[in-house]
Enzyme design. Structure first.
Site, PDB file in Angstrom:
ATOM      1  N   LYS A  29       3.254   6.897   4.636  1.00 36.46           N
ATOM      2  CA  LYS A  29       1.976   5.584   4.704  1.00 36.46           C
ATOM      3  C   LYS A  29       1.758   5.045   6.640  1.00 36.46           C
ATOM      4  O   LYS A  29       0.977   4.253   6.301  1.00 36.46           O
ATOM      5  CB  LYS A  29       2.964   5.177   4.599  1.00 36.46           C
ATOM      6  CG  LYS A  29       3.310   4.859   2.172  1.00 36.46           C
ATOM      7  CD  LYS A  29       3.725   3.795   1.772  1.00 36.46           C
ATOM      8  CE  LYS A  29       6.072   3.558   2.039  1.00 36.46           C
ATOM      9  NZ  LYS A  29       5.834   2.304   0.976  1.00 36.46           N
ATOM     10  N   PRO A  31       0.628  -0.795  -0.179  1.00 30.68           N
ATOM     11  CA  PRO A  31      -0.475   0.279   0.042  1.00 30.68           C
ATOM     12  C   PRO A  31       0.811   1.511   0.157  1.00 30.68           C
ATOM     13  O   PRO A  31       2.065   1.780   1.283  1.00 30.68           O
ATOM     14  CB  PRO A  31      -0.579  -0.099   1.535  1.00 30.68           C
ATOM     15  CG  PRO A  31      -0.535  -1.943   1.617  1.00 30.68           C
ATOM     16  CD  PRO A  31       0.593  -2.183   1.122  1.00 30.68           C
ATOM     17  N   GLU A  32       0.922   1.849  -0.623  1.00 32.18           N
ATOM     18  CA  GLU A  32       1.196   3.249  -1.200  1.00 32.18           C
ATOM     19  C   GLU A  32       0.059   4.555  -0.723  1.00 32.18           C
ATOM     20  O   GLU A  32      -0.595   4.694   0.250  1.00 32.18           O
ATOM     21  CB  GLU A  32       2.000   3.635  -2.366  1.00 32.18           C
ATOM     22  CG  GLU A  32       2.628   2.655  -2.718  1.00 32.18           C
ATOM     23  CD  GLU A  32       4.186   2.672  -2.204  1.00 32.18           C
ATOM     24  OE1 GLU A  32       4.433   3.592  -1.648  1.00 32.18           O
ATOM     25  OE2 GLU A  32       4.726   1.876  -2.044  1.00 32.18           O
ATOM     26  N   ARG A  61      13.196  -3.276  -8.847  1.00 33.07           N
ATOM     27  CA  ARG A  61      11.636  -2.927  -9.092  1.00 33.07           C
ATOM     28  C   ARG A  61      11.980  -3.106 -10.287  1.00 33.07           C
ATOM     29  O   ARG A  61      12.524  -2.606 -11.428  1.00 33.07           O
ATOM     30  CB  ARG A  61      11.507  -2.093  -7.988  1.00 33.07           C
ATOM     31  CG  ARG A  61      11.815  -1.678  -6.787  1.00 33.07           C
ATOM     32  CD  ARG A  61      10.964  -0.633  -5.896  1.00 33.07           C
ATOM     33  NE  ARG A  61       9.354  -1.611  -5.569  1.00 33.07           N
ATOM     34  CZ  ARG A  61       8.935  -0.747  -4.748  1.00 33.07           C
ATOM     35  NH1 ARG A  61       9.196   0.221  -4.110  1.00 33.07           N
ATOM     36  NH2 ARG A  61       7.398  -1.683  -4.752  1.00 33.07           N
TER      37      ARG A  61
END
Length: 276
Positions: free
Chosen positions: A58, A2-3, A266
Site C-alpha cells: 500500500k 485505501p487498500e 472487523r
C-alpha cells in the site's frame, strides 16, 4: 482505508503526469502525520526529476535521482492532480503537502493524518529494504504468489484463513473487503483455520485473490467513505460485491441470506451455503 486496488488506481493516475517532470518546489503545511515529514524534505526534492512511480503493498514509491519519497495514504488519504495553468484551489484544512510542478500540483489530503510522507536516500540502499517495506509479503500479481505459497506458509496455523490473508506477511494488499470477496469466490468459509485449508482450495483462493483485486482496479477501487482517485472520481467495486456489506441480503449465486460476523474487530461477510 485505501487498500492495494485503491493505491494502484492512484499510482496509475499519477505516473503519466509526474514521470519525467521536475518538482519545482514542495509545500509542507503539516509535518506531523503518522510519522514526521523530514525537516529538509522540501529542500531535498527541489528541482528533482521524478523517474517513475511504483507500488509496494500500500506504499507509493516515487523515485528521483537521489532516492525515493514514500507516500502511504493511511486511512483517509488521497493524492490529487490539480491543473496549475490557473491558480489551483486554495489548500483546505486537511491538505498537508503539495508537490508543485510546472503545469500541475500533486496534493496530499488526509483528514485523519494516519498517512505518511517519508524519504529514503539512495545511499541507504534499495527502497525495498526500508524498514516499513522489508517484511512485507509477496505481491499478489507476482509469480511468487500461488496456492502452494499459501499452503506452505499456513501449515500448523490455527488463525482463521481470513486473518491470515489480512496479516500481510504472506501476501500484501488483501484488505477487509477483498478478503471477504476472495474467500467467497473460492468457496471457503472465512472462519476456517488457515492450517486446515487444503492445497487445491488454496490454489482456488490464490486465483480468486488475483481476480478480485484485478476487478477492483478495473472499477477504480472501492469508495466506502473518503477514497477518490487522482482525478477526483470515486471507485465503484463496492457496488458489485458478492458478500461485503450485504448482511441479510440474498446471495447473488444461491439466494441464501448473507451473514455478518466479527473477526479481529472487523466485519466479515459470507454465504453459509456457498462457502464451506
Amino acid at each position: 482505508m485505501p487498500e492495494l486496488p485503491e493505491v494502484e488506481v492512484t499510482r496509475r493516475g499519477i505516473e503519466p503526469f509526474v514521470a519525467g517532470r521536475r518538482v519545482e518546489r514542495v509545500d509542507v503545511r503539516t509535518a506531523m502525520l503518522r510519522w514526521p515529514v523530514p525537516a529538509d524534505f522540501a529542500e531535498m526534492l527541489r528541482s528533482r526529476e521524478v523517474l517513475g512511480v511504483e507500488r509496494r503493498g500500500k506504499y507509493l514509491l516515487f523515485e528521483v535521482d537521489a532516492g525515493w519519497f514514500i507516500v502511504h495514504l493511511g486511512m483517509t488519504g488521497t493524492l490529487r492532480v490539480l491543473p496549475n495553468d490557473a491558480p489551483p484551489p486554495a489548500p483546505a484544512k486537511h491538505d498537508h503537502v503539495d508537490w508543485v510542478f510546472d503545469e500541475f500540483v500533486l496534493r496530499f489530503r488526509d483528514p485523519r493524518r494516519f498517512g505518511a510522507v517519508l524519504w529514503h536516500p539512495r545511499d541507504a540502499g534499495d527502497v525495498r529494504a526500508h524498514p516499513l517495506l522489508a517484511s512485507l509479503g509477496v505481491e499478489p500479481f507476482s509469480a511468487a504468489f500461488s496456492g502452494a505459497l499459501l499452503f506452505k506458509r499456513t501449515r500448523g496455523r490455527t488463525v482463521s484463513v481470513k486473518q491470515a490473508l489480512l496479516a500481510g506477511d504472506i501476501v500484501v494488499g488483501v484488505g477487509n473487503i477483498y478478503a471477504s470477496e476472495s474467500l467467497f469466490r473460492a468457496g471457503i468459509r472465512p472462519t476456517t483455520a488457515a492450517g486446515r485449508v487444503s492445497l487445491p482450495r488454496y490454489e482456488r483462493l490464490a486465483d480468486a485473490v488475483r481476480a478480485t483485486l484485478a476487478d477492483a482496479i478495473e472499477r477504480g477501487g472501492s469508495t466506502l467513505r473518503d477514497f477518490v482517485g487522482s482525478n477526483g472520481e470515486s471507485g465503484y467495486f463496492q457496488l458489485d460485491c458478492f458478500v461485503y456489506d450485504r448482511a441479510g441480503e440474498p446471495c447473488r449465486v444461491c439466494g441464501a441470506p448473507i451473514r455478518q460476523i466479527v473477526q479481529g474487530q472487523r466485519s466479515t461477510y459470507y454465504c453459509p451455503n456457498c462457502q464451506r
